[in-house]
Structures are given as structure tokens and as C-alpha cells.
Design a protein around this motif. Structure first.
Motif, PDB file in Angstrom:
ATOM      1  N   GLU A  49       0.884  -1.239   0.142  1.00  0.00           N
ATOM      2  CA  GLU A  49       0.013  -0.115   0.020  1.00  0.00           C
ATOM      3  C   GLU A  49       0.906   1.359  -0.015  1.00  0.00           C
ATOM      4  OE1 GLU A  49      -2.682   0.146   3.102  1.00  0.00           O
ATOM      5  OE2 GLU A  49      -3.766  -1.918   2.521  1.00  0.00           O
ATOM      6  N   LYS A  53       1.110   3.922  -3.023  1.00  0.00           N
ATOM      7  CA  LYS A  53       0.913   5.484  -2.889  1.00  0.00           C
ATOM      8  C   LYS A  53       2.105   6.043  -3.612  1.00  0.00           C
ATOM      9  CE  LYS A  53      -1.396   8.974  -0.801  1.00  0.00           C
ATOM     10  NZ  LYS A  53      -2.565   9.441  -1.339  1.00  0.00           N
ATOM     11  N   GLU A  56       1.742   6.330  -7.121  1.00  0.00           N
ATOM     12  CA  GLU A  56       0.447   7.204  -7.524  1.00  0.00           C
ATOM     13  C   GLU A  56       1.189   8.674  -7.328  1.00  0.00           C
ATOM     14  OE1 GLU A  56      -4.011   8.241  -6.300  1.00  0.00           O
ATOM     15  OE2 GLU A  56      -2.593   7.528  -4.749  1.00  0.00           O
ATOM     16  N   GLU A  57       1.650   9.028  -6.301  1.00  0.00           N
ATOM     17  CA  GLU A  57       2.069  10.072  -6.187  1.00  0.00           C
ATOM     18  C   GLU A  57       3.475  10.773  -7.213  1.00  0.00           C
ATOM     19  OE1 GLU A  57       3.322  10.633  -2.136  1.00  0.00           O
ATOM     20  OE2 GLU A  57       1.393  10.900  -1.333  1.00  0.00           O
TER      21      GLU A  57
END
Length: 516
Positions: A49, A53, A56-57
Motif C-alpha cells: 500500500e 501510494k 501514485e504520487e
């Protein structure tokens, strides 16, 4: 274990512990605690996770490239200490999260700083699998699939180069690949060196472009030739080695009683991205019996594009080639290869016959044991991420990948030429995806371009770099070269870069630097 990871990026370790219903330690998961697979699974899924993240960033253009802090500041806000007692897993997860919080997002489309940019997700998946398999690459018995995978991929790369036979190996970076080329060349041309050492050699001299990577000079020091005997050959105005200068220096070396034996031809120089002319250099090497090595660590990816392959015309005449898939090809770091036209040279040069690893009476074909071909012994598995990525693209997809990088570079050059008021393009027709330029603040836009103006542009370039780092919105590298003071060297090796990212870059440079 119940670990709520929402909104924890700003939490302290103690706050994370308070939210954790059942804090667990390292000995509560596999392999120490038997029967704890579900707990192990939950922990690792939380790690995933955090990684997702970050991915994604890294692909969110609204996010910063870096949250920069000076070293003394970083040591105050980040806990680098090693504890006496174990931290629980909630704290370990927070360590993972905080580490990525301050890490440069090299996958970000506004990161143009290095030769290796971007994050190919298939290659990343390959690296995850590689880490999980956690095997060495020195014998077939412990890495059967990976050893054969390496065999097939390296054979494919030699076919692309134009070496129908030969041998190859993956090494930890282009500098070591170049070192392998030099030690193999030395052994092939002076085989007594392996047993008798330096006394078996004349004074050997190596030649390399004045714009080449520093690894050739480093190898000269490492191998005992001395850096004074690594001769830098002058380049033309486009950054390419001048063949006539090479021949002149080779003759001078011979007249001094030395033995010129190795020429490093760079295809894709680090700063300008220039390609040395292979065929004229190959002619000189044949004339003076010198080993021709091509350092295509940077430019090797052009071989995969019919449109750009001509930049390496004559590469098949070399005796060895360095090619880094972790650069233009976009494979995850590290992934560097070195290839030899002749088979058997690596094993002949480096074999030490350690019978506790390389027994010759094994129950399989021991020619597939690669460990004795290298000086490293232990070797990381760098092949799977490349194999998987190449499978995902195919030859046609890789050609499209390389062409896209050059299309984005062409677009950037076009924009810089259109906006001459704000930018000074130093080399107007780059051969690779390196774009070298100065940004012009308002006060210098109407000033005639003189050495004094260049000196002032060189002075403000690192100031503008500091501003972009402190803002965190953009990263571009800079350096001097020869008589040119500091200038920006923009690299487009991230396949996710689009024209809007180049537009943003130029706009952001103007926003940050117009008042300098």
C-alpha cells in the motif's frame, strides 16, 4: 494485526503505535514464527500500500518531485538511529512511509536530472519478484531459470549489436562494464599478465574522448596503468572524438616506447550525448593493433530503433560493447551489460576455479555456471526485470519507446529555439536526448552574448537549480564542460514525459529565475 494506514504520513512513531491495536515485532512473522503466514501477509500488503501510494504520487503532476531539506535539517526531522530494542511492525511501516516521503520521485514526469529517469511498472514488478527469489547468479543450480534467461537476453542483445557469436555478462553499472572490457582486452592481448602481473607488460596506453565518462580514467588507475596513461583525445565542436587526433596521439605514444592498446569510443557522451565516429576509429585501431571498445552505456538503446540506429553505424566492428538497459531502455536500476565479439574471453580472463562453487563434476552442463566469468563472485539478479519488460514491449514496443524519447527531445529543442529571448541553446542539434542550455533572466536578455555574459549565466545556473530544489517542482542537472561555465543538461529518458511536461519545465524555469 490491525494497522490503519490512512493519514499517517504526519504521525510520529508513538502515534502510530497508539493506533495499532496489536503491535507486533519482527519475530511475530515468518520465518521466525511458524504458522504466521496471515500476519506476514497483512504486513507485506501494508508495505505494498505504501509503495503504491508512492507510485501514485510519483505520477501526479500536481505533487512535488522532492521535499528537499539540507543534510543537517534532515538529520533533525528523520530518525536514522539503530535501536537497542526492536521496534514493532507499525513503527517499521512508518519508517517505510517516511523514507519515501523524503525520497526524490525519479518517476515524476518533471524529473529530468539523470540519465536514468522514470519507473517502468513491469520492470518494477520484475524487481519485486527478483528480491523475493533472493538468489545469486553464479551457478545454474541455484538460479536455473534466471541463468537461462540471462543467456537468451544477452544473446538477443549481441544479435542486435551485430556479434553473431561472442559472450556477455551483466555487471553492476557501466563503469564496471567498461572495466571488464579493459581487463579482458589486456588479458587477450597480453595473456602472461594473469600469472606474472605488471612485469609482463610494456607501458600500456589507453585513449578516450575528452568528453567521455570518467570510468576509463578510473579503470586506468585501478588496473595499474596510471591515469597519466589514459590519454584524452580532443573532440570537435559537436563533442565527437576527432580520428586524426587519435592517430596523432597513438603515434606519439609509440615514439615514446609505449604500447597504445585500447580505444574507448563513446556512443552517447554523458553531458552532450555525442556519438564518436565508429568506422574511422575502427580503421585506426586495425592499423595500430588497438582494441576498440564502444561505451554505449547511454546511447545503446538507439540500436532498437530503425530511425536512430545509424548513430552507431559500425558498432559490429568493435571487440567489446557496454550497453546499459537502465538508461534509454528504461529498465530499473541497475542493469548494465558488456558484450564481447569473441566467445570464451571472460572465462579465460577471470576464471579462478574455486572448487567449492564451480565443481566440474556436477550433474548438469557446468558451462552455464557464470560465476567464474567475473571478478565479483556474488552477482545480483539484474536480468529478470529486463526480460519481463522486453517481453511486455516486444521489439516494436521498444522501438516506439525509443522514438518517443527523441520526439520529446525534438519538441523541447523546437521550443527553446522559438523562445530565444529566455533560453540559449548551447548545442542546437543534439544527437541524443541531452538538451544543453542556459536560462536567461530578464536583466541579461538584451545583453550581447560574450564570454562575460556566459560567465554570468554560469554563475546563476546553480542558484536557479537551488531554487527549483527548494520549491521541489522540478529537477534538472547542471555542469560546466571545457570552457563552457555551468549550464543545464536536461535529460528525457522517462517514457511518461509528454509535451505538456516540457511546457511546464520552461514555464517553471522562467517563474523561478526571471529575477536573477
Amino acid at each position: 494485526m490491525s494497522l490503519n494506514m490512512n493519514d499517517q504520513s504526519k504521525m510520529t512513531t508513538n502515534e502510530v503505535k497508539k493506533k495499532d491495536i496489536n503491535p507486533l515485532l519482527f519475530n511475530d512473522i515468518l520465518p521466525i514464527k511458524e504458522g504466521s503466514f496471515e500476519t506476514t501477509k497483512e504486513f507485506l500488503l501494508k508495505v505494498v500500500e505504501i509503495l503504491l501510494k508512492f507510485i501514485e504520487e510519483s505520477n501526479d503532476r500536481k505533487k512535488k518531485v522532492v521535499e528537499f531539506h539540507q543534510p543537517d535539517e534532515m538529520q533533525k526531522i528523520f530518525d536514522f538511529s539503530i535501536p537497542e530494542k526492536p521496534h514493532d511492525l507499525a513503527s517499521i511501516l512508518n519508517d517505510c512511509r517516511e523514507t519515501l516521503r523524503y525520497q526524490v520521485k525519479t518517476a515524476h514526469p518533471h524529473y529530468f536530472n539523470q540519465l536514468s529517469c522514470g519507473l517502468d511498472l513491469v520492470s518494477m514488478a520484475g524487481e519485486w519478484l527478483t528480491a523475493t527469489a533472493n538468489t545469486n547468479m553464479f551457478t545454474y543450480e541455484i538460479a536455473p531459470v534466471f541463468i537461462l534467461m540471462e543467456h537468451y537476453v544477452l544473446e538477443k542483445m549481441r544479435q542486435v549489436i551485430g556479434f553473431p557469436r561472442g559472450d556477455s555478462i551483466l555487471a553492476p553499472g557501466g563503469a564496471i562494464s567498461n572495466l571488464y572490457a579493459i581487463i579482458v582486452a589486456r588479458h587477450t592481448m597480453f595473456p602472461d599478465y594473469k600469472t606474472k602481473g605488471l612485469k609482463a607488460l610494456p607501458q600500456l596506453v589507453l585513449f578516450t574522448s575528452e568528453h567521455s565518462h570518467y570510468s576509463t580514467k578510473g579503470a586506468g588507475a585501478t588496473c595499474g596503468f596510471g591515469t597519466d596513461n589514459v590519454i584524452e583525445v580532443p573532440c570537435d565542436s559537436n563533442g565527437r572524438m576527432i580520428p586524426s587526433e587519435l592517430e596523432k596521439l597513438a603515434k606519439e605514444s609509440i615514439s615514446k616506447g609505449n604500447r597504445p592498446f585500447f580505444v574507448n569510443c563513446t556512443c552517447g557522451t554523458t553531458v552532450l550525448g555525442a556519438f564518436d565516429p565508429i568506422n574511422p576509429l575502427a580503421d585506426i585501431c586495425e592499423k595500430y593493433n588497438m582494441w576498440l571498445h564502444i561505451d554505449a552505456a547511454w546511447g545503446g538503446g538507439c540500436l532498437l530503433s530503425r530511425k536512430h540506429r545509424h548513430k552507431l553505424a559500425g558498432i559490429e566492428r568493435a571487440r567489446s560493447v557496454t550497453w546499459n538497459p537502465h538508461k534509454l531502455m528504461g529498465t530499473l536500476l541497475q542493469c548494465s551489460t558488456v558484450h564481447f565479439k569473441e566467445n570464451g574471453l571472460l572465462i579465460d580472463c577471470n576464471q579462478m576455479c574455486a572448487d567449492y562453487l564451480f565443481q566440474q563434476d556436477k550433474h548438469y552442463d557446468v558451462s552455464y555456471d557464470t560465476g567464474d566469468k567475473v571478478i565479483q563472485c556474488g552477482r545480483h539478479n539484474d536480468i529478470f526485470k529486463l526480460w519481463l519488460m522486453w517481453r511486455s514491449k516486444g521489439d516494436l514496443g521498444y522501438e516506439e519507446h525509443i522514438n518517443h524519447l527523441f520526439e520529446m527531445t525534438d519538441y523541447m529543442v523546437k521550443r527553446l529555439k522559438e523562445d530565444k529571448e529566455k533560453f540559449y541553446l548551447i548545442w542546437p542539434e543534439p544527437e541524443c536526448v541531452n538538451v544543453c542550455f542556459w536560462y536567461l533572466p530578464k536583466r541579461l536578455r538584451t545583453v550581447p552574448h560574450t564570454p562575460e555574459r556566459e560567465a554570468e549565466l554560469g554563475r546563476i545556473t546553480p542558484i536557479l537549480k537551488a531554487r527549483m530544489m527548494n520549491e521541489g517542482t522540478l529537477m534538472i542537472g547542471y555542469q560546466p564542460l571545457g570552457r563552457k561555465p555551468n549550464f543545464f543538461r536536461n535529460i528525457i529518458s522517462n517514457s511518461g514525459v509528454q509535451t505538456k511536461d516540457i511546457d511546464f519545465m520552461l514555464s517553471e524555469l522562467d517563474r523561478l529565475g526571471h529575477d536573477l
